[in-house]
Design a protein around this motif. Structure first.
Motif, PDB file in Angstrom:
ATOM      1  N   GLY A   1       0.953  -1.198  -0.141  1.00  0.00           N
ATOM      2  CA  GLY A   1      -0.063  -0.081   0.012  1.00  0.00           C
ATOM      3  C   GLY A   1       0.777   1.177   0.033  1.00  0.00           C
ATOM      4  O   GLY A   1       0.419   2.263  -0.281  1.00  0.00           O
ATOM      5  N   GLY A   2       2.148   1.200   0.374  1.00  0.00           N
ATOM      6  CA  GLY A   2       2.912   2.223   0.434  1.00  0.00           C
ATOM      7  C   GLY A   2       2.496   3.361   1.365  1.00  0.00           C
ATOM      8  O   GLY A   2       3.018   4.623   1.097  1.00  0.00           O
ATOM      9  N   LEU A   3       1.821   3.403   2.537  1.00  0.00           N
ATOM     10  CA  LEU A   3       1.387   4.260   3.209  1.00  0.00           C
ATOM     11  C   LEU A   3       1.528   4.162   4.857  1.00  0.00           C
ATOM     12  O   LEU A   3       1.807   2.949   5.215  1.00  0.00           O
ATOM     13  CB  LEU A   3      -0.096   4.751   3.130  1.00  0.00           C
ATOM     14  CG  LEU A   3      -0.698   4.751   1.698  1.00  0.00           C
ATOM     15  CD1 LEU A   3      -2.255   4.981   1.838  1.00  0.00           C
ATOM     16  CD2 LEU A   3      -0.211   6.305   1.295  1.00  0.00           C
ATOM     17  N   ARG A   4       1.793   5.045   5.265  1.00  0.00           N
ATOM     18  CA  ARG A   4       1.998   5.034   7.052  1.00  0.00           C
ATOM     19  C   ARG A   4       1.585   6.031   7.699  1.00  0.00           C
ATOM     20  O   ARG A   4       1.303   7.324   7.092  1.00  0.00           O
ATOM     21  CB  ARG A   4       3.839   5.074   7.182  1.00  0.00           C
ATOM     22  CG  ARG A   4       4.024   5.032   8.523  1.00  0.00           C
ATOM     23  CD  ARG A   4       5.516   4.846   8.632  1.00  0.00           C
ATOM     24  NE  ARG A   4       6.260   3.680   8.174  1.00  0.00           N
ATOM     25  CZ  ARG A   4       7.697   3.397   8.323  1.00  0.00           C
ATOM     26  NH1 ARG A   4       8.468   4.069   8.695  1.00  0.00           N
ATOM     27  NH2 ARG A   4       7.793   2.289   7.404  1.00  0.00           N
ATOM     28  N   ASP A   5       1.136   5.735   8.820  1.00  0.00           N
ATOM     29  CA  ASP A   5       0.467   6.630   9.571  1.00  0.00           C
ATOM     30  C   ASP A   5       1.392   7.423  10.463  1.00  0.00           C
ATOM     31  O   ASP A   5       2.088   6.725  11.323  1.00  0.00           O
ATOM     32  CB  ASP A   5      -0.574   5.883  10.517  1.00  0.00           C
ATOM     33  CG  ASP A   5      -1.864   5.480   9.520  1.00  0.00           C
ATOM     34  OD1 ASP A   5      -2.169   6.205   8.770  1.00  0.00           O
ATOM     35  OD2 ASP A   5      -2.304   4.420   9.635  1.00  0.00           O
ATOM     36  N   TRP A   6       1.479   8.705  10.641  1.00  0.00           N
ATOM     37  CA  TRP A   6       2.157   9.189  11.764  1.00  0.00           C
ATOM     38  C   TRP A   6       0.991  10.425  12.557  1.00  0.00           C
ATOM     39  O   TRP A   6       0.312  10.747  12.169  1.00  0.00           O
ATOM     40  CB  TRP A   6       3.129  10.318  10.840  1.00  0.00           C
ATOM     41  CG  TRP A   6       4.256   9.815  10.142  1.00  0.00           C
ATOM     42  CD1 TRP A   6       4.133   9.328   8.854  1.00  0.00           C
ATOM     43  CD2 TRP A   6       5.293   8.888  10.310  1.00  0.00           C
ATOM     44  NE1 TRP A   6       5.222   8.702   8.209  1.00  0.00           N
ATOM     45  CE2 TRP A   6       6.017   8.289   9.443  1.00  0.00           C
ATOM     46  CE3 TRP A   6       5.795   8.743  11.877  1.00  0.00           C
ATOM     47  CZ2 TRP A   6       7.066   7.731   9.598  1.00  0.00           C
ATOM     48  CZ3 TRP A   6       7.268   7.985  11.944  1.00  0.00           C
ATOM     49  CH2 TRP A   6       7.755   7.549  10.773  1.00  0.00           C
ATOM     50  N   PRO A   7       1.781  10.138  14.186  1.00  0.00           N
ATOM     51  CA  PRO A   7       0.917  11.171  14.915  1.00  0.00           C
ATOM     52  C   PRO A   7       1.368  12.485  14.437  1.00  0.00           C
ATOM     53  O   PRO A   7       2.732  12.736  14.112  1.00  0.00           O
ATOM     54  CB  PRO A   7       1.262  10.641  16.265  1.00  0.00           C
ATOM     55  CG  PRO A   7       2.644  10.040  15.893  1.00  0.00           C
ATOM     56  CD  PRO A   7       2.559   9.211  14.750  1.00  0.00           C
ATOM     57  N   LEU A   8       0.608  13.527  14.573  1.00  0.00           N
ATOM     58  CA  LEU A   8       0.953  15.110  14.216  1.00  0.00           C
ATOM     59  C   LEU A   8       0.991  15.678  15.312  1.00  0.00           C
ATOM     60  O   LEU A   8       0.141  15.750  16.204  1.00  0.00           O
ATOM     61  CB  LEU A   8      -0.010  15.621  13.288  1.00  0.00           C
ATOM     62  CG  LEU A   8       0.138  15.002  11.781  1.00  0.00           C
ATOM     63  CD1 LEU A   8      -0.963  15.836  11.000  1.00  0.00           C
ATOM     64  CD2 LEU A   8       1.423  15.486  11.169  1.00  0.00           C
ATOM     65  N   VAL A   9       2.216  16.602  15.461  1.00  0.00           N
ATOM     66  CA  VAL A   9       2.327  17.504  16.589  1.00  0.00           C
ATOM     67  C   VAL A   9       2.731  18.734  15.924  1.00  0.00           C
ATOM     68  O   VAL A   9       2.874  18.948  14.740  1.00  0.00           O
ATOM     69  CB  VAL A   9       3.550  17.413  17.386  1.00  0.00           C
ATOM     70  CG1 VAL A   9       3.192  16.090  18.084  1.00  0.00           C
ATOM     71  CG2 VAL A   9       4.662  17.063  16.695  1.00  0.00           C
ATOM     72  N   ARG A  10       2.342  19.862  16.591  1.00  0.00           N
ATOM     73  CA  ARG A  10       2.458  21.346  16.074  1.00  0.00           C
ATOM     74  C   ARG A  10       3.714  21.888  16.768  1.00  0.00           C
ATOM     75  O   ARG A  10       3.854  21.952  17.858  1.00  0.00           O
ATOM     76  CB  ARG A  10       1.331  22.165  16.403  1.00  0.00           C
ATOM     77  CG  ARG A  10       1.411  23.701  15.992  1.00  0.00           C
ATOM     78  CD  ARG A  10       0.093  24.336  16.501  1.00  0.00           C
ATOM     79  NE  ARG A  10       0.147  25.666  15.760  1.00  0.00           N
ATOM     80  CZ  ARG A  10       0.563  26.841  16.609  1.00  0.00           C
ATOM     81  NH1 ARG A  10       0.779  26.771  17.713  1.00  0.00           N
ATOM     82  NH2 ARG A  10       0.448  27.999  15.704  1.00  0.00           N
ATOM     83  N   LEU A  11       4.970  21.874  16.013  1.00  0.00           N
ATOM     84  CA  LEU A  11       6.249  22.223  16.392  1.00  0.00           C
ATOM     85  C   LEU A  11       6.418  23.740  16.166  1.00  0.00           C
ATOM     86  O   LEU A  11       6.271  24.362  15.191  1.00  0.00           O
ATOM     87  CB  LEU A  11       7.351  21.363  15.491  1.00  0.00           C
ATOM     88  CG  LEU A  11       8.581  21.600  16.151  1.00  0.00           C
ATOM     89  CD1 LEU A  11       8.837  20.874  17.315  1.00  0.00           C
ATOM     90  CD2 LEU A  11       9.681  21.153  15.161  1.00  0.00           C
TER      91      LEU A  11
END
Length: 481
Positions: A98-108
């Motif tokens: 599938g070539g996809l990955r989930d990442w948690p997002l933070v506001r840097l």
């Protein structure tokens, strides 16, 4: 398709910004016009120094990563990480099916690269323990950047259309001392990462096709399955262990434009079905390279080389007669003093080294004059093609341990200049290395560039018979009926 994917990602990150609260008082700046030194490393690595809320942090440039990221190691109990604002599912060249990955997002917030603020912005949060920031295509796509391997610097400018790069080929004022190649980059239809066509050879085995243009890791990689299917032989490993690397005769991105020979990582389980691997700075870093992903262009520049009376001679930009090739113009040296008092010393050879070579240096004192020391410094290079560079901090830790007297003596040196070149590498130094030789004790200590196998001499290819390829099986005579 690819523009829509990137646009959707940027909208997602902008949404993350709005949900996080009011805008920060400092707006993100532009990297255009910035020239930044790369952090010292024997191998060419695209890592610059940044600051996260005043704390020094390595910042990696990764053109093949759609989403910028920060590691969880940048925070601890005293400095907790920012809250996770959501998640992003983005293409990943190393992801599985599938070539996809989930990442948690933070506001840097509070990130600066050079003098440029690059926040606040949404970034993926990785689980790496070491503190690091990675700038991906969401930050780098508006820019073209030029990597100078000898000076170990990266310069940014605004991206330009490919037509402008092609127009430069016929424009007046071109540098007569330079050989220039303007290569076209394509893009992966799903992940949008840059692709470059390359040809890899090992004996009669040939592998040709698209490779991911990589800037994060220093080494190139070839897909194990694709290489073995064409009859490539890996380097020997321990019993029952998968192959770690291939020693290939050449990696070329155009005719006679590339590296000969080269150790490639074996991409065990390389999961990107549309590519044959990754081309890293060990290939394109043999040149002064301009990477413009948005402009679909990779420009490679190097000094022109001529063979006169059996000897290679190089042209040099900026000299009084740039078109006149000279032997001494085939060697380069750059010295940068660090904040800790040590010096980052970079050596380069712009011609082929069929037998390897040794590039000796003269240490300089406060007055700029050569010093006479019992600690001789130089570079040793294994047999290779033109454009090899290596950078080392002097003194380095192992030198201080093995030759403490030389370690202390070299702390007083205020610079270096090129002295003498000799054909043939030092046997004690297996790759591209810096060395210190002490004539009074006849001892030599090296620090060498790692390869995909580490800081070791390259072993021989495996002699283990490989199963026949499909083409070889088709040529086999049929069994008698």
């Amino acid at each position: 398709m690819r523009r829509a994917c990137l646009g959707a990602l940027l909208l997602l990150l902008a949404g993350c910004h709005r949900a996080a609260g009011p805008a920060a008082p400092v707006a993100p700046g532009s990297l255009a016009g910035q020239t930044l030194p790369l952090l010292p490393s024997p191998n060419l690595r695209l890592v610059v120094e940044g600051h996260l809320n005043g704390r020094p942090v390595p910042v990696v440039l990764d053109v093949a990563r759609p989403l910028s990221a920060v590691s969880s190691g940048c925070w601890d109990d005293k400095r907790p990480p920012p809250p996770v604002m959501g998640s992003a599912r983005v293409p990943d060249v190393y992801a599985g099916p599938g070539g996809l990955r989930d990442w948690p997002l933070v506001r840097l917030s509070g990130l600066r690269v050079g003098s440029v603020p690059l926040g606040p912005r949404g970034m993926g949060l990785t689980g790496e323990r070491a503190c690091a920031v990675t700038l991906g295509a969401d930050v780098l796509s508006p820019y073209a950047f030029t990597v100078e391997p000898l000076r170990r610097e990266v310069s940014f400018e605004k991206s330009r259309p490919r037509s402008e790069y092609l127009a430069e080929a016929s424009a007046p004022g071109a540098d007569p001392a330079e050989e220039v190649h303007r290569l076209e980059l394509s893009r992966d239809p799903v992940g949008d990462w840059p692709l470059l066509a390359a040809r890899v050879t090992q004996g009669e085995a040939v592998l040709t096709g698209p490779f991911v243009l990589g800037s994060r890791e220093p080494f190139s990689r070839v897909a194990l399955g694709a290489a073995q299917a064409q009859g490539f032989q890996p380097l020997e490993t321990g019993a029952n262990l998968p192959p770690r690397a291939f020693l290939v005769d050449a990696v070329e991105v155009a005719t006679d434009v590339g590296v000969k020979p080269l150790v490639l990582e074996a991409g065990v389980g390389w999961r990107n079905p549309t590519t044959l691997g990754r081309l890293g700075p060990d290939v394109w870093g043999r040149f002064r390279a301009t990477v413009d992903v948005q402009g679909d262009t990779l420009v490679l520049r190097r000094p022109r080389v001529q063979v006169i009376e059996g000897r290679q001679r190089c042209a040099r930009s900026g000299s009084q007669n740039p078109e006149e090739p000279r032997e001494e113009s085939c060697f380069g040296l750059h010295v940068r003093r660090g904040t800790d008092g040590r010096m980052a010393v970079t050596g380069a050879v712009f011609r082929d080294l069929p037998e390897g070579g040794r590039l000796h240096l003269d240490p300089l004192g406060e007055d700029g004059k050569p010093l006479t020391l019992d600690c001789q410094v130089g570079f040793s290079f294994a047999p290779t093609s033109r454009g090899v560079t290596t950078q080392h901090l002097v003194p380095w830790p192992r030198l201080a341990q093995a030759m403490p007297e030389c370690g202390e003596t070299l702390k007083s040196v205020r610079g270096y200049t090129l002295a003498l070149f000799e054909e043939g590498q030092l046997q004690e130094c297996p790759n591209a290395c810096i060395f210190v030789h002490q004539p009074s004790t006849r001892r030599t200590v090296c620090e060498c560039q790692p390869t995909p196998l580490g800081e070791v001499a390259v072993p021989r290819r495996s002699n283990t018979p490989q199963p026949p390829t499909r083409k070889e099986r088709e040529k086999e005579p049929e069994d008698p009926k």
